[in-house]
Design a protein around this motif. Structure first.
Motif, PDB file in Angstrom:
ATOM      1  N   ILE A   1      -4.077   4.894   0.403  1.00  0.00           N
ATOM      2  CA  ILE A   1      -5.142   3.985   0.853  1.00  0.00           C
ATOM      3  C   ILE A   1      -5.418   2.924  -0.212  1.00  0.00           C
ATOM      4  N   VAL A   2      -5.469   3.348  -1.476  1.00  0.00           N
ATOM      5  CA  VAL A   2      -5.717   2.398  -2.570  1.00  0.00           C
ATOM      6  C   VAL A   2      -4.593   1.369  -2.646  1.00  0.00           C
TER       7      VAL A   2
ATOM      8  N   GLN B   1      -2.634   0.415  -0.226  1.00  0.00           N
ATOM      9  CA  GLN B   1      -2.712  -0.447   0.955  1.00  0.00           C
ATOM     10  C   GLN B   1      -3.778  -1.515   0.780  1.00  0.00           C
ATOM     11  N   ARG B   2      -4.928  -1.121   0.253  1.00  0.00           N
ATOM     12  CA  ARG B   2      -6.006  -2.087   0.033  1.00  0.00           C
ATOM     13  C   ARG B   2      -5.605  -3.117  -1.025  1.00  0.00           C
TER      14      ARG B   2
ATOM     15  N   GLN C   1       2.885  -3.311  -5.201  1.00  0.00           N
ATOM     16  CA  GLN C   1       2.233  -2.341  -4.330  1.00  0.00           C
ATOM     17  C   GLN C   1       3.180  -1.826  -3.250  1.00  0.00           C
TER      18      GLN C   1
ATOM     19  N   LYS D   1      -4.505 -11.476   0.811  1.00  0.00           N
ATOM     20  CA  LYS D   1      -5.650 -12.370   1.014  1.00  0.00           C
ATOM     21  C   LYS D   1      -5.669 -13.482  -0.036  1.00  0.00           C
TER      22      LYS D   1
ATOM     23  N   GLN E   1      -3.407  -5.590   0.608  1.00  0.00           N
ATOM     24  CA  GLN E   1      -4.178  -6.508   1.438  1.00  0.00           C
ATOM     25  C   GLN E   1      -4.902  -7.554   0.593  1.00  0.00           C
ATOM     26  N   LEU E   2      -5.435  -7.147  -0.566  1.00  0.00           N
ATOM     27  CA  LEU E   2      -6.134  -8.087  -1.441  1.00  0.00           C
ATOM     28  C   LEU E   2      -5.185  -9.170  -1.954  1.00  0.00           C
TER      29      LEU E   2
END
Length: 271
Positions: free
Chosen positions: A243-244, A246-247, A15, A254, A250-251
């Motif tokens: 945005i996709v 970035q998310r 990513q 996490k 983040q996932l």
């Protein structure tokens, strides 16, 4: 849990590359002739969690038990859709409508290809030579630089839609200069090598350059004088992709945090 750490790490790396690519697209949104680049991914190796059979006679399971080990970048493909036509006041600005490429001669003497038609005239001993903004001569359909003989002013030069050069005399008479743009196509333009400065190089994946003037069954491109081809980057689409990405980053981050917490809990069981 250790496997999940490395799997999530590959997702973060992938990513990050995706964000880098989107950033490059956005940075070149106003670059003449730039083509959007699309990053694609593929899954890595799979680890078998159980044997293929649990019976004594060796019958195969109907469904395997495998776990993926992450992802990686598979390719970064240029999308050669037509960019928007931008009006220009310069008579040395040209836009291609179609699949063709201009040909230029690099500093190393090799031929490169571009969709950037922001050219200029350079003075030479025999006349005016059409060059790129970096000084590379633009090639005609004979493979030689396009040179306008001495005595003809640059303002008089007119280029037709089929790429032929001519000029208007003071009495309004049109004179054909017997020079034309060299326009080339490729069977697989996505296979061209990007070398910077809006230039592309031929590779085995792209195939050889096909001259529109000599190769049959090619749909001829048109040349528009006093126009430039803008980039085909869609800002709204790129912002959504950003945005996709970035998310997704983040996932994966996490997932690493969760695996770390699970390992911490497992270590605390012995206390």
């Amino acid at each position: 849990m250790v496997r999940s750490l490395y799997t999530a790490a590959t997702g973060m790396i992938a990513q990050q590359s995706n964000v880098d690519n989107i950033s490059n697209n956005l940075a070149n949104v106003n670059t003449v002739g730039y083509k959007e680049e699309k990053m694609e991914f593929k899954s890595l190796l799979y680890q078998t969690l159980q044997t293929k059979t649990t019976t004594a006679n060796g019958e195969q399971k109907p469904i395997p038990a495998q776990a993926g080990l992450g992802t990686r970048v598979a390719s970064n493909t240029s999308v050669f859709t037509q960019g928007s036509m931008l009006d220009s006041d310069s008579a040395t600005d040209f836009a291609i409508v179609g699949d063709g490429f201009f040909a230029v001669r690099g500093a190393d003497g090799e031929t490169y290809y571009t969709r950037d038609g922001s050219f200029t005239w350079a003075m030479g001993t025999t006349g005016l030579t059409l060059c790129t903004s970096d000084g590379y001569p633009v090639l005609g359909n004979d493979g030689n630089p396009i040179v306008i003989p001495n005595g003809i002013q640059s303002e008089q030069v007119i280029v037709s839609a089929d790429g032929r050069f001519g000029y208007m005399q003071n009495d309004g008479t049109y004179v054909n200069l017997n020079r034309s743009f060299g326009l080339y196509q490729f069977n697989n333009p996505a296979g061209l090598e990007k070398i910077g400065q809006n230039l592309y190089n031929v590779t085995p994946a792209s195939g050889n350059a096909l001259a529109e003037a000599t190769v049959a069954n090619l749909k001829r491109s048109q040349v528009k004088q006093k126009y430039l081809e803008g980039s085909n980057v869609n800002v709204a689409t790129e912002m959504v992709n950003l945005i996709v990405a970035q998310r997704a980053y983040q996932l994966n981050s996490k997932a690493i945090t969760t695996s770390d917490e699970m390992l911490e809990q497992a270590n605390n069981l012995k206390r």
